[in-house]
Design a protein around this motif. Structure first.
Motif, mmCIF file in Angstrom:
data_model
loop_
_atom_site.group_PDB
_atom_site.id
_atom_site.type_symbol
_atom_site.label_atom_id
_atom_site.label_comp_id
_atom_site.label_asym_id
_atom_site.label_seq_id
_atom_site.Cartn_x
_atom_site.Cartn_y
_atom_site.Cartn_z
ATOM 1 N N TYR B 25 0.823 -1.211 0.000
ATOM 2 C CA TYR B 25 0.000 0.000 0.000
ATOM 3 C C TYR B 25 0.852 1.255 0.000
ATOM 4 C CZ TYR B 25 1.296 -0.578 4.903
ATOM 5 O OH TYR B 25 2.000 -0.772 6.062
ATOM 6 N N ASP B 26 0.217 2.375 -0.367
ATOM 7 C CA ASP B 26 0.711 3.696 0.025
ATOM 8 C C ASP B 26 -0.512 4.403 0.600
ATOM 9 O OD1 ASP B 26 -0.784 4.435 -2.168
ATOM 10 O OD2 ASP B 26 0.886 5.293 -3.305
ATOM 11 N N ALA B 27 -0.516 5.723 0.639
ATOM 12 C CA ALA B 27 -1.661 6.381 1.257
ATOM 13 C C ALA B 27 -2.831 6.531 0.280
ATOM 14 C CB ALA B 27 -1.241 7.736 1.823
ATOM 15 N N ARG B 63 10.935 3.301 -3.339
ATOM 16 C CA ARG B 63 9.951 3.640 -2.314
ATOM 17 C C ARG B 63 10.594 4.453 -1.201
ATOM 18 N NH1 ARG B 63 4.923 1.113 -0.160
ATOM 19 N NH2 ARG B 63 4.807 1.683 2.031
ATOM 20 N N ALA B 65 8.757 6.857 2.048
ATOM 21 C CA ALA B 65 7.979 6.546 3.235
ATOM 22 C C ALA B 65 6.612 5.968 2.905
ATOM 23 C CB ALA B 65 7.814 7.800 4.089
ATOM 24 N N GLY B 66 6.287 5.893 1.623
ATOM 25 C CA GLY B 66 4.969 5.352 1.270
ATOM 26 C C GLY B 66 3.825 6.247 1.700
ATOM 27 N N THR B 67 4.018 7.559 1.636
ATOM 28 C CA THR B 67 2.911 8.479 1.942
ATOM 29 C C THR B 67 2.298 9.004 0.648
ATOM 30 O OG1 THR B 67 4.227 10.503 1.968
ATOM 31 C CG2 THR B 67 4.067 9.268 4.027
ATOM 32 N N SER B 128 2.735 16.144 4.733
ATOM 33 C CA SER B 128 3.255 14.868 5.229
ATOM 34 C C SER B 128 4.709 15.004 5.683
ATOM 35 C CB SER B 128 3.198 13.838 4.098
ATOM 36 O OG SER B 128 3.924 14.336 2.974
ATOM 37 N N ILE B 131 7.117 12.762 7.892
ATOM 38 C CA ILE B 131 7.454 11.391 7.541
ATOM 39 C C ILE B 131 7.868 11.222 6.095
ATOM 40 C CG2 ILE B 131 4.956 10.916 7.352
ATOM 41 C CD1 ILE B 131 7.364 8.369 8.607
#
Ligand SMILES: Cc1cc2nc3c(=O)[nH]c(=O)nc-3n(C[C@H](O)[C@H](O)[C@H](O)COP(=O)(O)OP(=O)(O)OC[C@H]3O[C@@H](n4cnc5c(N)ncnc54)[C@H](O)[C@@H]3O)c2cc1C
Ligand code: SF4
Ligand code: SF4
Lengths: 409, 473
Positions: B25-27, B63, B65-67, B128, B131
């Protein structure tokens, strides 16, 4: 087979990642598997049966490495109830796989005051005879760790304090480890309260709060203990707690017993009357100062005080009322020290990696003493200081500091 | 796999199916687990990993922080995820030259803090920022509230070091501006991981502004607020940031933080000016006058730094706070010409109402970057319908002369919509630019460009493609 469990609130996690930097285990690993967002996602996968708990050791390990410190919950803007979710998940894990034998033994003993008392007595005799020092040499590393973190022996028992014509009264949760090993902290609490004309009434039927059982996934025993305490404290106006972990847990009894028809309302009522000792003292102390104590201290926020109960300002405000006392903030005071129930026994490697920077941060403030508000933190910090040869820096409970300061008046 | 372990060490390679789930996932909305995840610790390790993957013909997805909100880090085509989580060093901060050199995994806020420690200022401030990583910020050309005055990431990147999809390590730009030859830096900024893995970034720092003033103005509705915002820009004052919040958002912020915003306001404008003390005093007076003249029923200024921080914290964490209203949300990112904004907002609200979603608006009104958020509950409201409503919203924005994305990137979310704004020749030229760096198409496949099948096994991806192709007439 994967056990179904209550995932209410999990759907609120939008995977934004804003909790990651607050998480101690993410901080030391930078791994998504050791992050709140990752663990929540794993919980979802367990609930959706994409992961079979009985077979996935890796998943259980990631969940076990969670400190349940709830730092993530405190910063989550969505209001994801992480603490509750990890408890539910651990209950599911326990059901699918059982609790480890060491965990079971520890849980069994904490809910039985006589066992703790007996252990304390044995340890204290062996300490005095030198037997303990001798035995240490033959212990396995695991047991040696257990020994290093064993509660202190030889601290005085709790002695109630008489108050003439008290202006109000409170009940005091005596707890398990606190009762057996930190009786003098209870006495100090009672003396500080007495100074303000508040009397501690005895509550003989009370039991261990059950927090450790809930955290470890033994929900049944947690519920049994909760019921006992709900009944025992029913008549108290205020239930005072001086162990942050227990206080946070008492405040969550409402949830624990929410689907027990005869108990839910009573548990909610009880939870609303629970106060941490710092919270309570700050409301009754008025403008009063606490006497004098020339000392430089640093304060460690117990997770279950700062994150679970939102109590950060009160202990600091109380310390600022002691004349001559200088509070020097350490870096990351509200990051978990790695104590977290049995964590330091179950996850020794992670516990050490968390403790190292904590001790560094403490030493950097060059304190005369470290102040905190939870027995687990006191033990862990003291063990950490000892391992660096700095046992000369005592770890004190907040009320001990206040009690000593009051003596000077 | 064995090769990856050899390069990065056992503890930095993940391959168990149940572990890989936490990188699916991401956000945003798309989900798909990668085939492996590696966390290299140095640029050399990154290059070795890329070379090893390339030799096997495996695809790679960088990738941070995956935000990300547009699926940029979702691993299509059984790709290997290369995480920058261990590349977290701030290599140097040159106070005199005002340059920071950092590794890609450093969180944005860490750079801000380190710059502040030496009296400097790093301007990009995506919400964001606590992070999200510098690498991710560069790759998405991230913006943030203060992009109004300072511009998005591209204005702050002086140079990048990049591991190409074929494993070579190259460097563009650096301490010295105006190097001869092609300036590739702006091309790499915003490339969303499709031309290589960024392994080092040279960032521009600015002097700290002498004075900051922040205002909160209350309006009866969105239209009045929007009119006041336009009037401020028209007056020639350039605020450092200007954000609008609507009533739904205000409710969520009040529930999540102790900001005590006026709950009965129809909209709020958050306006900040920065500069020399004399300037800000002047600007403050004129801004306050303009706000009142355009219908502000109340204008309050943040008195203390703590108050200002709380306001910004609420604004920046506000997106996640919306989950308090409905568990799921779909956040849009279209940019429209400022003059068309009130009309577009009205149409967007009408679409939300027609589909039965609660809508929240909290956005960078100063640059016309809208962020309408559709709030829903995925347990009872199917995601396909949400995406349909979203496509309609995009169409309204494009019809008004707008752009697909202001700052969140195209990724997997809006790739199929690209032909709504770019002609075949434009897209082709862009594709060729990409191919110059990634001839085999193994770097973050399936992203940014429309059409391809690399991610066709993701259901949400198929739905969006059908919508994009079906709705365009
Ligand atoms: C609550 C919230 C608020 C947000 N607010 C804003 C905002 O105000 N402004 C804004 O612009 N965005 C915002 N975003 C979106 C997101 O934070 C940004 O897109 C951010 O730049 C992504 O950084 P990341 O480190 O999380 O990258 P990721 O999500 O991990 O990756 C994003 C993209 O960058 C690529 N990438 C990452 N690292 C590298 C690298 N080293 N080399 C090459 N490619 C790389 C990935 O492949 C992917 O395509 C917000 C997101 C959330 C959840
Ligand atoms: S728990 Fe909260 S802060 Fe963390 S990712 Fe989920 S919604 Fe975001
Ligand atoms: S409870 Fe603590 S250790 Fe567990 S995920 Fe949350 S922040 Fe991390």
């Amino acid at each position: 087979m994967t056990t179904a469990f209550d995932t209410t609130g999990l759907e609120r996690c939008i995977h934004c990642g804003l909790c990651l930097e607050a998480c101690p285990t993410y901080k030391i690993t930078q791994l998504e598997t050791e992050s709140p967002r990752g663990r929540l996602h794993l919980m979802g996968a367990i609930a959706d049966r994409r992961i079979d708990l009985s077979r996935s050791d890796a998943t259980v390990l990631h969940l076990d490495r969670c400190l349940a410190c709830r730092a993530c919950e405190a910063v989550c803007p969505s209001g994801v109830p992480y603490g509750r979710l990890i408890e539910e998940t651990r209950a599911a894990v326990a059901q699918a796989r059982g609790i480890s034998p060491l965990g079971q033994l520890l849980l069994w003993s904490v809910s039985r005051p006589w066992v703790l008392g007996a252990m304390n007595a044995v340890l204290s005799i062996s300490e005095r005879t030198g037997l303990r020092r001798l035995a240490r040499r033959f212990l396995s590393p695991r047991l040696r760790r257990l020994d290093a973190l064993a509660p202190p022996v030889g601290r005085p028992q709790y002695r109630p304090v008489q108050v003439e014509s008290p202006r109000s009264s409170v009940a005091l949760l005596l707890g398990c480890v606190m009762r057996a090993s930190y009786g003098d902290v209870h006495t100090a609490t009672a003396r500080v309260l007495a100074h303000f004309g508040v009397e501690v009434v005895e509550t003989p039927d009370q039991a261990c709060c059950g927090a450790l059982h809930a955290h470890a996934g033994n929900k049944e025993e947690a519920i049994r203990l909760a019921k006992r305490n709900v009944a025992a404290f029913e008549r108290a106006d205020v239930i005072l707690v001086n162990a942050a972990g227990c206080g946070a847990h008492l405040k969550s009894y409402a949830h624990l017993l929410e689907d027990r028809p005869n108990w839910a309302a009573r548990a909610t009522a009880l939870a609303s009357r629970v106060r941490d000792v710092s919270e309570f003292l700050e409301t009754i102390a008025g403008d009063e100062t606490f006497g004098e104590l020339a000392m430089r201290v640093t304060y460690q926020d117990p997770c279950h005080l700062a994150h679970a109960q939102g109590i950060r300002a009160e202990p600091r405000a109380l310390l600022s009322r002691v004349r001559g006392l200088e509070l020097v903030e350490m870096a990351n005071a509200d990051v978990c020290c790695g104590s977290a129930g049995f964590y330091n026994l179950a996850q020794p490697d992670y516990a050490d990696r968390l403790l190292e920077p904590k001790i560094d941060a403490i030493l950097a403030t060059r304190p005369d003493a470290v102040v905190t508000g939870n027995p687990g933190c006191m033990l862990q910090l003291a063990a950490g200081l000892r391992s660096r040869g700095r046992e000369g820096i005592p770890v004190l409970h907040l009320v001990e500091v206040l009690d000593r300061a009051l003596e000077t008046r | 796999m064995r090769r990856l372990v050899e390069i990065c060490g056992d503890e930095n390679v993940f391959w168990r199916a149940e572990d890989l789930l936490v990188w699916e996932y991401d956000a945003g909305f798309d989900r798909r687990p990668p085939s492996a995840v590696v966390l290299p610790g140095t640029t050399e390790e990154v290059a070795d990993v890329v070379r090893a993957a390339h030799a096997e013909g495996a695809s790679i997805v960088p990738r941070g922080a995956g935000t990300g909100l547009s699926g940029g880090t979702i691993a299509c085509a059984d790709a290997i995820v290369v995480s920058t989580a261990r590349l977290r060093r701030i290599i140097s901060i040159d106070r005199v030259a005002r340059i920071a050199v950092v590794e890609p995994g450093v969180p944005n806020l860490a750079v801000t803090a380190a710059a502040r420690d030496v009296g400097l200022f790093f301007a990009p401030d995506p919400a964001s920022q606590r992070i999200s990583t510098i690498g991710g910020n560069v790759a998405t050309n991230a913006g943030g509230p203060h992009a109004l005055r300072y511009g998005s990431m591209t204005n702050h990147v002086l140079g990048v070091e990049l591991v190409l999809p074929t494993g070579e390590c190259v460097r563009f730009g650096g301490e010295v501006a105006d190097l001869p030859g092609y300036d590739c830096v702006p091309f790499i900024v915003g490339s969303e991981g499709t031309v290589g893995i960024i392994t080092k970034v040279w960032l521009r720092l600015l002097p700290l502004p002498e004075d900051v003033r922040t205002f909160v103005a209350v309006f009866a509705d969105i239209e009045h607020g929007a009119r006041a915002a336009s009037a401020i820009i028209a007056s020639g004052v350039v605020p450092a940031a200007m954000e609008m919040l609507d009533r739904v958002t205000i409710g969520a912020l009040n529930a999540a933080f102790e900001v005590h915003l006026p709950a009965d306001a129809g909209s709020l404008l958050l306006v900040e000016v920065e500069g020399l003390r004399e300037e800000t005093a002047d600007w403050a007076t004129s801004i306050e006058r303009i706000l009142r003249k355009n219908g502000a029923t109340n204008v309050r200024s943040a008195e203390t730094a703590a108050e200002r921080e709380l306001l910004w914290k609420a604004r920046k964490l506000g997106y996640a706070a919306l989950a308090r209203i409905r568990p799921n949300n779909y956040l849009h990112d279209a940019v429209v010409p400022r003059t068309k904004m009130p009309d577009v907002l009205r149409e967007v609200n009408a679409i939300a109402e027609r589909y039965g979603y609660v809508i929240a608006n909290m956005f960078h009104i100063g640059d016309g970057n809208l962020h309408p958020v559709l709030l829903f509950d995925a347990r009872s409201q199917p995601i396909d319908r949400v995406m349909e409503a979203s496509a309609e919203i995009l169409k309204v924005a494009i019809d008004a002369g707008g752009a697909l994305s202001g700052e969140h990137g195209i990724g997997l979310e809006k790739n199929h919509f690209m032909f709504w704004v770019f002609g075949p020749e434009d897209l082709d030229a862009q594709r060729r630019g990409r191919e110059a760096f990634d001839p085999d198409g193994t770097m973050n496949p399936g992203k940014v460009f429309p059409g391809g099948d690399a991610c066709a096994d993701i259901p949400t991806e198929r739905t969006k493609r059908a919508l994009a192709e079906g709705m365009w007439v």
